[in-house]
Design a protein around this motif. Structure first.
Motif, mmCIF file in Angstrom:
data_model
loop_
_atom_site.group_PDB
_atom_site.id
_atom_site.type_symbol
_atom_site.label_atom_id
_atom_site.label_comp_id
_atom_site.label_asym_id
_atom_site.label_seq_id
_atom_site.Cartn_x
_atom_site.Cartn_y
_atom_site.Cartn_z
ATOM 1 N N TYR A 45 0.818 -1.177 -0.133
ATOM 2 C CA TYR A 45 -0.032 -0.065 0.020
ATOM 3 C C TYR A 45 0.835 1.333 -0.039
ATOM 4 O O TYR A 45 0.478 2.183 -0.757
ATOM 5 C CB TYR A 45 -1.092 -0.048 1.182
ATOM 6 C CG TYR A 45 -1.919 -0.853 1.156
ATOM 7 C CD1 TYR A 45 -2.642 -1.190 -0.018
ATOM 8 C CD2 TYR A 45 -2.584 -1.536 2.508
ATOM 9 C CE1 TYR A 45 -3.836 -2.269 -0.219
ATOM 10 C CE2 TYR A 45 -3.670 -2.505 2.123
ATOM 11 C CZ TYR A 45 -4.244 -2.703 0.959
ATOM 12 O OH TYR A 45 -5.321 -3.604 0.837
ATOM 13 N N SER A 48 2.163 1.785 -3.301
ATOM 14 C CA SER A 48 1.326 2.148 -4.505
ATOM 15 C C SER A 48 0.581 3.588 -4.017
ATOM 16 O O SER A 48 -0.234 3.745 -5.004
ATOM 17 C CB SER A 48 0.069 1.044 -4.851
ATOM 18 O OG SER A 48 -0.318 0.504 -3.629
ATOM 19 N N GLY A 49 0.690 4.145 -2.996
ATOM 20 C CA GLY A 49 0.159 5.306 -2.714
ATOM 21 C C GLY A 49 -0.943 5.410 -1.920
ATOM 22 O O GLY A 49 -1.804 6.336 -2.322
ATOM 23 N N ARG A 50 -1.605 4.228 -1.347
ATOM 24 C CA ARG A 50 -2.977 4.401 -0.720
ATOM 25 C C ARG A 50 -2.864 5.493 0.492
ATOM 26 O O ARG A 50 -2.057 5.453 1.134
ATOM 27 C CB ARG A 50 -2.996 3.192 0.062
ATOM 28 C CG ARG A 50 -4.531 2.993 0.506
ATOM 29 C CD ARG A 50 -5.050 1.704 0.795
ATOM 30 N NE ARG A 50 -6.581 1.765 1.027
ATOM 31 C CZ ARG A 50 -7.460 1.094 0.830
ATOM 32 N NH1 ARG A 50 -6.939 -0.067 0.631
ATOM 33 N NH2 ARG A 50 -8.558 1.492 1.133
ATOM 34 N N GLU A 51 -4.228 6.227 0.278
ATOM 35 C CA GLU A 51 -4.343 7.183 1.257
ATOM 36 C C GLU A 51 -4.251 6.711 2.702
ATOM 37 O O GLU A 51 -4.967 5.545 2.919
ATOM 38 C CB GLU A 51 -5.923 7.889 1.077
ATOM 39 C CG GLU A 51 -6.035 9.157 1.738
ATOM 40 C CD GLU A 51 -6.010 10.287 0.651
ATOM 41 O OE1 GLU A 51 -6.367 11.279 1.012
ATOM 42 O OE2 GLU A 51 -5.188 10.024 -0.211
ATOM 43 N N GLU A 71 0.921 10.735 -7.166
ATOM 44 C CA GLU A 71 -0.246 10.488 -6.772
ATOM 45 C C GLU A 71 -0.467 9.019 -7.102
ATOM 46 O O GLU A 71 0.144 8.359 -8.003
ATOM 47 C CB GLU A 71 -1.362 11.111 -7.451
ATOM 48 C CG GLU A 71 -1.390 12.539 -7.382
ATOM 49 C CD GLU A 71 -1.917 12.924 -5.899
ATOM 50 O OE1 GLU A 71 -2.278 12.213 -5.313
ATOM 51 O OE2 GLU A 71 -1.567 14.264 -5.312
ATOM 52 N N ALA A 72 -1.481 8.211 -6.544
ATOM 53 C CA ALA A 72 -1.545 6.785 -6.657
ATOM 54 C C ALA A 72 -1.590 6.508 -8.119
ATOM 55 O O ALA A 72 -1.249 5.554 -8.753
ATOM 56 C CB ALA A 72 -2.865 6.274 -5.676
ATOM 57 N N GLU A 73 -2.394 7.190 -8.853
ATOM 58 C CA GLU A 73 -2.798 6.964 -10.148
ATOM 59 C C GLU A 73 -1.428 7.046 -11.089
ATOM 60 O O GLU A 73 -1.300 6.473 -12.087
ATOM 61 C CB GLU A 73 -4.097 7.730 -10.836
ATOM 62 C CG GLU A 73 -4.206 9.147 -10.840
ATOM 63 C CD GLU A 73 -4.489 9.870 -9.738
ATOM 64 O OE1 GLU A 73 -4.605 9.105 -8.456
ATOM 65 O OE2 GLU A 73 -4.753 11.082 -9.484
ATOM 66 N N ALA A 76 0.739 4.198 -10.923
ATOM 67 C CA ALA A 76 0.315 2.994 -11.494
ATOM 68 C C ALA A 76 0.728 3.158 -12.900
ATOM 69 O O ALA A 76 1.154 2.178 -13.598
ATOM 70 C CB ALA A 76 -1.498 3.025 -11.333
ATOM 71 N N ARG A 77 0.438 4.487 -13.475
ATOM 72 C CA ARG A 77 0.668 4.846 -14.829
ATOM 73 C C ARG A 77 2.173 4.657 -15.226
ATOM 74 O O ARG A 77 2.750 4.300 -16.231
ATOM 75 C CB ARG A 77 0.131 6.256 -15.382
ATOM 76 C CG ARG A 77 -1.325 6.318 -15.379
ATOM 77 C CD ARG A 77 -1.633 7.642 -15.721
ATOM 78 N NE ARG A 77 -3.021 7.977 -15.074
ATOM 79 C CZ ARG A 77 -3.479 9.070 -14.716
ATOM 80 N NH1 ARG A 77 -2.515 10.159 -14.687
ATOM 81 N NH2 ARG A 77 -4.522 9.343 -14.241
ATOM 82 N N LEU A 80 3.534 0.513 -12.101
ATOM 83 C CA LEU A 80 3.153 -0.088 -10.651
ATOM 84 C C LEU A 80 2.152 -0.815 -10.255
ATOM 85 O O LEU A 80 0.983 -0.025 -10.645
ATOM 86 C CB LEU A 80 3.728 0.849 -9.521
ATOM 87 C CG LEU A 80 3.783 0.195 -8.057
ATOM 88 C CD1 LEU A 80 4.669 0.970 -7.197
ATOM 89 C CD2 LEU A 80 2.399 -0.098 -7.531
ATOM 90 N N PHE A 81 1.922 -2.161 -10.103
ATOM 91 C CA PHE A 81 0.500 -2.957 -10.536
ATOM 92 C C PHE A 81 0.437 -3.607 -9.003
ATOM 93 O O PHE A 81 1.624 -4.393 -8.528
ATOM 94 C CB PHE A 81 0.732 -3.631 -11.726
ATOM 95 C CG PHE A 81 -0.709 -4.528 -11.428
ATOM 96 C CD1 PHE A 81 -1.788 -4.083 -12.155
ATOM 97 C CD2 PHE A 81 -0.887 -5.801 -10.947
ATOM 98 C CE1 PHE A 81 -3.166 -4.707 -12.238
ATOM 99 C CE2 PHE A 81 -2.172 -6.323 -10.872
ATOM 100 C CZ PHE A 81 -3.213 -5.824 -11.625
ATOM 101 N N LEU A 82 -0.419 -3.413 -8.408
ATOM 102 C CA LEU A 82 -0.871 -4.109 -6.951
ATOM 103 C C LEU A 82 -1.877 -5.100 -7.227
ATOM 104 O O LEU A 82 -3.159 -4.541 -7.578
ATOM 105 C CB LEU A 82 -1.076 -3.051 -6.187
ATOM 106 C CG LEU A 82 -1.386 -3.580 -4.701
ATOM 107 C CD1 LEU A 82 -0.398 -4.474 -3.972
ATOM 108 C CD2 LEU A 82 -2.049 -2.667 -3.613
ATOM 109 N N ALA A 83 -1.722 -6.366 -7.139
ATOM 110 C CA ALA A 83 -2.907 -7.324 -7.188
ATOM 111 C C ALA A 83 -3.205 -7.446 -5.863
ATOM 112 O O ALA A 83 -2.552 -7.730 -5.094
ATOM 113 C CB ALA A 83 -2.386 -8.790 -7.827
#
Lengths: 254, 478
Positions: A45, A48-51, A71-73, A76-77, A80-83
């Motif tokens: 988390y 991946s930048g979770r609040e 930022e989280a998005e 991702a772009r 970085l991918f979190l399953a």
């Protein structure tokens, strides 16, 4: 690829990561094991930048990007991918629509021309078959009414479509029967690539029979306390975590 | 994360511009003389004037209702102007070429081009600006099919028998406070008649625009679908951004004769007021339809605008086997308040009704569903199904449900389902982790929530409604 230095983070003022160091080179697969409450999910988390996950010290870079500054998005772009361990449902939004929007966002960020609906449908069908889900899952609401195993395979399907450079699998094996576990592992193995790296967070050595890690790390009390090759996972399976230095039995049981 | 969602909802109101058009506007105030002047300016026959005056006298004796879950200062009916029309319309332009270009530009800007060749193929439009109808497109083509689609002020002259036969029969003058006021001072609106066995060859729509300051809009729509006919009708509405509240009190009456079908869709985007609740339209609307044997009326509404919404599109299922439907999406944000729902009055045997209501509340807004399902003793084997879902965005808003069920027939079946959910942090994070902006994430989640209703809208408008929600939610995340 990924470089984490002295990472410290807390949730609601409780310190969870206490100075974590980790370096992952392109193409490597790193497994992270450890007892409950060690901070395994928190690491995913935080990266991946979770609040709500506050970084108090240290750094984390992905390629040339300072992850902690994004930022989280954006992370991702950037690849970085979190399953997710427990993928959430989004009722009424079809899987296909959701994944098209996600892929569009990635391509747009890279300045690429967007895929047509037909092109995307073709790619999605392929990914759907690869994780052994019936094609009707593309039309169903995101994770809506999916079983635990279907949700996990759906996560892998998204990974196949987004083609990230760093994949973090957060206990993608939990709650899976052996067949589903194989599907998840095959999905991951098919994506192994000299440019793509994986962090596989797991409780059990079982998954690592199918996804062979290059390194195994033991995370305990917010730090990596031991690193080794694949054989370390087997050792842990046999001996548990209690023999680890710095592992506080009472706290882990609490 | 909740803060993020909050911010996504604060957005600009895109239709908030004012057109610089010289208008003839009555001084504020309401008395019998004003009613007479409205009637005179429209050149109405005596029976119409008498009908208005009767309504006005009824209204004077009535009390403004206060049972809704709404909070607003008392409306001063003497501070409102009851008639305003562009001066250029006084000469009654005969064709589009004679219409003030500024008026056409206004509709253009709102995305409603009135030149037939530029329009959405297959949609005829009646454009109502303040108190008058500016233009009605595709009339000739419709006339070929025998369909009448014209301003109601014109129908009073050209089709007095039809108007006399149906006006006020579904919503009588004394029905409620706002309906009575409308009966007295209504200025324009659309009239539709579909002859027996005719399927209306195109979608009909009316676009309402309030422009003038301190002016109320009181439009009246009457749709009559004769036996075995079919029509789909859509209304849209916008108003400029102003600090004062403006009143909109409309009445819509639908008559579906035996075996007829009326589909009535609304995309309501009146100015909602600013974040703190300053300004915005007070939308007090009475909409009701009557279904004769085997007839069907379907109401679909997407409500995103207005400071206050008070509106219950209803069906009287008089004929045996008739069907009533109500599909609603109501979005409130900022300081908006909505009290909306439906009434399904089952009189005939084997009548069926379906209610699907989706309320979305954000900001500090309050969103109430209020619905009545009434099974009369004559309504043997009647059925109703109600599904009422509320979605909360953030933690300062409210969602309320007031369902009333009255059944006097033991063979009737009434079902009610209700859910309340939140846009969760987990959903937001999943979307963002897949690369979506928070704004896109909220609008996608909300659109998914509304899917069952959007699929009831005519195709062109379903896309429009989705976009409207997207714009409405812009900035609700931050």
């Amino acid at each position: 690829m990924l470089e984490i230095k002295n990472l410290q983070a807390s949730v609601e003022d409780k310190e969870i990561l206490k100075g974590l160091n980790l370096e992952i080179k392109p193409g490597e697969v790193h497994a992270i094991m450890g007892p409950n409450g060690a901070g395994k999910s928190t690491l995913g988390y935080v990266l991946s930048g979770r609040e709500g996950y506050e970084v108090t010290d240290g750094s984390a870079t992905l390629g040339n990007d300072d992850l902690l500054d994004m930022e989280a998005e954006e992370r991702a772009r950037a690849g970085l991918f979190l399953a997710f361990q427990y993928p959430v449902e989004i009722p009424g939004v079809s899987n296909l629509e959701f994944m098209k929007a996600a892929v569009d966002a990635h391509m747009e960020a890279r300045g690429e021309e967007l895929m047509s609906s037909a092109e995307f449908l073709k790619a999605a069908k392929l990914a759907c078959k690869q994780v052994n889900l019936p094609l009707e899952f593309l039309k169903r609401g995101v994770n809506e009414g999916f079983s635990g195993g279907e949700k996990k395979r759906n996560e892998i399907m998204q990974m196949l479509l987004l083609k990230p450079s760093l994949c973090i699998l957060d206990e993608s094996d939990s709650g899976l029967d052996i067949d589903a576990l194989k599907v998840v592992a095959e999905g991951v193995n098919s994506q192994r690539d000299p440019k793509r790296s994986f962090i596989v967070v797991t409780h059990y050595q079982r998954l690592l029979d199918y996804i062979k890690p290059d390194y195994v790390h033991v995370l305990s009390d917010g730090k990596i306390v031991k690193s080794g090759d694949a054989s370390l996972a087997k050792e842990l399976e046999a001996e548990g975590y209690a023999w680890l230095e710095g592992y506080d039995v009472e706290e882990a049981d609490a | 994360m909740s803060d993020q969602i909050e911010d996504a909802i604060n957005r600009e109101y895109e239709a908030g511009f004012v057109s610089n058009i010289e208008s003839e506007t009555f001084a504020p105030g309401l008395d019998e003389d004003v009613v007479r002047r409205i009637s005179a300016i429209k050149g109405e026959p005596e029976w119409m004037l008498q009908w208005r005056l009767k309504a006005f006298r009824v209204w004077q004796k009535m009390e403004e209702p206060d049972w809704a879950h709404l909070n607003y200062p008392k409306i001063d009916y003497q501070s409102i102007s009851y008639y305003s029309a562009p001066k250029s319309m006084a000469d009654k332009p005969k064709s589009l070429d004679e219409v003030d270009p500024e008026l056409l530009a206004t509709y253009e800007k709102l995305g409603i081009p009135l030149h037939e060749q530029e329009m959405l193929a297959g949609v005829a439009v009646d454009a109502v600006f303040d108190s008058v109808s500016v233009v009605t497109t595709f009339r000739e083509k419709l006339e070929e099919a025998g369909v009448i689609f014209c301003p109601i002020s014109e129908a009073v002259h050209k089709y007095p028998d039809l108007v006399k036969q149906y006006l006020g029969k579904v919503v009588p003058q004394h029905d409620n406070y706002f309906a009575a006021l409308n009966c007295a001072v209504f200025t324009d609106g659309s009239f539709v008649y579909i002859p027996k066995g005719t399927r209306c060859p195109m979608e009909l729509s009316t676009y309402f625009r309030i422009n003038e300051q301190n002016t109320g809009q009181f439009e009246r729509t009457l749709i009559v679908a004769d036996e075995g006919s079919h029509v789909s009708y859509l209304e849209g509405c916008t108003a400029p951004q102003r600090d004062e509240n403006q009143l909109h009190a409309a009445v819509v009456e639908l008559v579906a004769l035996d075996d007829a079908e009326i589909k009535y869709s609304t995309v309501q985007n009146w100015y909602p007021g600013d974040e703190n609740g300053k300004g915005g339209i007070y939308n007090f609307v009475t909409k009701r339809g009557i279904c004769h044997t085997n007839a069907k009326i379907s109401w679909t509404q997407v409500e995103t605008g207005s400071a206050i919404t008070w509106k219950y599109p209803s069906c009287i299922l008089k004929g045996d086997n008739s069907v009533g439907e109500f599909y609603s999406v109501a979005l409130t944000r900022g300081a908006q308040q909505a009290d909306t729902g439906t009434k399904m009055i089952h009189l005939g045997k084997n009548t069926k009704s379906t209610i699907i209501s989706k309320g979305i509340s954000a900001g500090r807004s309050n969103n109430s569903y209020r619905g009545l399902v009434q099974m009369h003793s004559t309504a043997g084997k009647a059925r109703n199904f109600t599904q009422c879902d509320s979605l909360l965005i953030g933690d300062k808003c409210g969602a309320h449900t007031f369902p009333y069920v009255e059944s006097s027939n033991a063979s009737a079946i009434v079902e009610h389902e209700a859910t309340t959910s939140k846009v969760s942090d987990d959903q937001m994070f999943l979307c963002q982790q897949r690369g979506l902006d928070p704004e896109k994430a909220v609008s996608m989640i909300v659109n998914g929530f509304c899917k069952e209703v959007f699929k009831e809208l005519p195709m062109e408008f379903a896309v429009e409604a989705g976009k409207l929600l997207e714009i409405s939610l812009e900035g609700s995340v931050g």
